[in-house]
Design an enzyme around this catalytic site. Structure first.
Site, mmCIF file in Angstrom:
data_model
loop_
_atom_site.group_PDB
_atom_site.id
_atom_site.type_symbol
_atom_site.label_atom_id
_atom_site.label_comp_id
_atom_site.label_asym_id
_atom_site.label_seq_id
_atom_site.Cartn_x
_atom_site.Cartn_y
_atom_site.Cartn_z
ATOM 1 C CD GLN A 11 -2.963 -0.920 -0.028
ATOM 2 O OE1 GLN A 11 -3.090 0.146 -0.634
ATOM 3 N NE2 GLN A 11 -3.618 -2.004 -0.391
ATOM 4 C CB CYS A 61 -7.026 -10.019 2.517
ATOM 5 S SG CYS A 61 -7.684 -10.538 0.945
HETATM 6 C C1 LIG Z 1 -1.104 -4.596 2.691
HETATM 7 C C2 LIG Z 1 -1.235 -5.609 1.598
HETATM 8 N N1 LIG Z 1 -0.382 -6.635 1.552
HETATM 9 C C3 LIG Z 1 -0.430 -7.559 0.581
HETATM 10 C C4 LIG Z 1 -1.361 -7.487 -0.417
HETATM 11 C C5 LIG Z 1 -1.378 -8.541 -1.487
HETATM 12 O O1 LIG Z 1 -1.038 -8.003 -2.703
HETATM 13 P P1 LIG Z 1 -1.122 -8.902 -4.033
HETATM 14 O O2 LIG Z 1 -2.494 -9.493 -4.057
HETATM 15 O O3 LIG Z 1 -0.890 -7.932 -5.140
HETATM 16 O O4 LIG Z 1 -0.064 -9.939 -3.933
HETATM 17 C C6 LIG Z 1 -2.287 -6.449 -0.417
HETATM 18 C C7 LIG Z 1 -3.338 -6.377 -1.457
HETATM 19 O O5 LIG Z 1 -4.415 -5.881 -1.245
HETATM 20 C C8 LIG Z 1 -2.211 -5.472 0.612
HETATM 21 O O6 LIG Z 1 -3.072 -4.451 0.662
#
Ligand SMILES: Cc1ncc(COP(=O)(O)O)c(C=O)c1O
Length: 412
Positions: A209, A370
């Site tokens: 982020q 998530c």
């Molecule tokens: C803080 C954070 N970490 C990890 C992720 C995972 O990212 P990605 O799905 O692009 O691997 C996200 C995605 O929303 C996130 O907001």
């Protein structure tokens, strides 16, 4: 009328670079407040992908022909571009991955599988995205290690007063997010890395982020690993990177086996290339890496300090205006926050509210983001999240408030 920040950037003109912002949704002009999930893509990034496929497409590192040289050069130039963006000491410290999730899994497998022992501890925080939680749960189970968590206070900040009792010598890695994707909390990365270093603990920063919103200098931050995704910072999906401090990456075994990552192979055994190539088995996402470099160039032309200031201003303004609505609970710090606001409206479940807003062309995200343990911590089933980027405007936030006022009437 709210004016945006002091910088000389013409933010409205930048909107013209994003063709998708001219779309309509359910007959209304699109208001895209879901950039924390994935950002929109500017024309120069779309053009870079097209240019690659029209003029340079070939496999990298193996062909002895002109196109393969062009593709290899463009791919490796992209690595150098990303290294410079992070101020890594060398391009060899940048491993291309599919994104944040894969970067963290790489560290959990390759570093964790070699260096973690029974009884060792991985320290996380209660605000981690599942991407920075589940890989460590799997690793802990596999290695007989333990997980520990820095609690989150009611105001959405980490309970750092508890760090001395949590960050003890059994902790081999401290992995934490730079900016929370649900609360907007900005964690003090340099301070946390320095405290970890003082007890001999390695650090991993989840910059999903922050990488597209704020300056990042891995040498100044003093982190050992940093993970991010291209798609949240104007780049294509399916590409991201892991920064790893050179000597640590060099000490780690490969995690995927296949072509591109070997020096020699017999039927019994293989010798592997040095980092970063030993971590990039198989044909990589060449176009993605080139698109990511174009995104980095685009962001750098605007300037990350200006983007940070702009986005923080939008988030603060949105939080202030949301607080005017009845039955509204806003999560996260009130003073300083990243480019998003998570909120719960008494009258409606986040899914219903987000679906209602969509009917007016307003794209937000509703759910647990998530962050299930964090939602539980705050006693909510989920939140509605409005997340911003430099192409969003104060006028769009005012329109969001009108739509949410209509929602209050509708659901009450
Ligand atoms: C803080 C954070 N970490 C990890 C992720 C995972 O990212 P990605 O799905 O692009 O691997 C996200 C995605 O929303 C996130 O907001």
């Amino acid at each position: 009328m709210h004016q945006i920040a002091s910088s000389s950037v013409d933010w409205n003109a930048l909107r013209e670079d994003f063709p998708i912002l001219r779309e309509r949704a359910h007959g209304h002009p699109l208001i895209y407040f879901d950039s924390a999930a994935t950002s929109q893509k500017p024309r120069p990034v779309i053009d870079a992908l097209r240019h690659y496929y029209e003029h340079e497409n070939a496999n990298v590192h193996r062909g002895l022909h002109e196109l393969s040289s062009r593709a290899t050069e463009a791919y490796e130039r992209s690595r150098q571009r990303v290294a410079k963006y992070l101020n890594a000491a060398s391009a060899d410290e940048v491993v291309f991955t599919r994104g944040t999730t894969e970067s963290i899994n790489l560290v959990a497998h390759a570093w964790g599988g070699k260096f973690l022992r029974t009884g060792d501890v991985v320290l996380l925080t209660e605000m981690e995205h599942h991407s920075n939680l589940v890989p460590w749960q799997l690793l802990a189970e596999r290695m007989g290690a333990r997980l520990r968590f820095v609690p989150v206070r009611d105001d959405g900040r980490l309970a750092l007063d508890q760090l001395p009792s949590l960050l003890t010598p059994e902790v081999k890695l401290f992995a934490f997010t730079h900016i929370s994707n649900s609360l907007g909390t900005i964690n003090p990365v340099a301070e946390l890395c320095q405290k970890a270093r003082a007890v001999g603990t390695l650090t991993l920063v989840d910059a999903a982020q922050s990488a597209g919103h704020s300056p990042i200098n891995v040498q100044e931050l003093g982190c050992d690993f940093l993970a991010f995704s291209g798609h949240k910072m104007c780049g294509p999906t399916g590409i991201g990177a892991l920064y790893g401090r050179g000597e640590i990456l060099d000490s780690m075994p490969p995690w995927h086996g296949g072509g591109e990552m070997i020096v020699s192979v017999t039927l019994e055994k293989s010798a592997f290339k040095k980092a970063p190539h030993r971590f990039e088995a198989g044909t990589p996402n060449i176009a993605g890496a080139i698109g990511l470099a174009a995104a980095v160039d685009y962001i750098e032309r605007i300037g990350r300090p200006a983007i940070f200031e702009h986005d923080a201003h939008l988030a603060r303004y949105a939080a202030e205006r949301l607080a005017e609505l009845p039955g509204m609970r806003i999560l996260g710090p009130t003073d300083e926050r990243g480019a998003l606001v998570g909120f719960v409206m008494e009258a409606a479940h986040p899914h219903d509210l987000t679906t209602f807003a969509d009917q007016y062309g307003l794209a937000m995200r509703g759910g647990h983001h998530c962050n299930q343990p964090l939602m539980r911590r705050f006693g909510v089933p989920g939140t509605t999240r409005a997340s911003f980027y430099f192409y969003n405007t104060i006028e769009e936030i005012d329109r969001m408030i009108e739509i949410l006022r209509a929602a209050v009437r509708f659901f009450s």
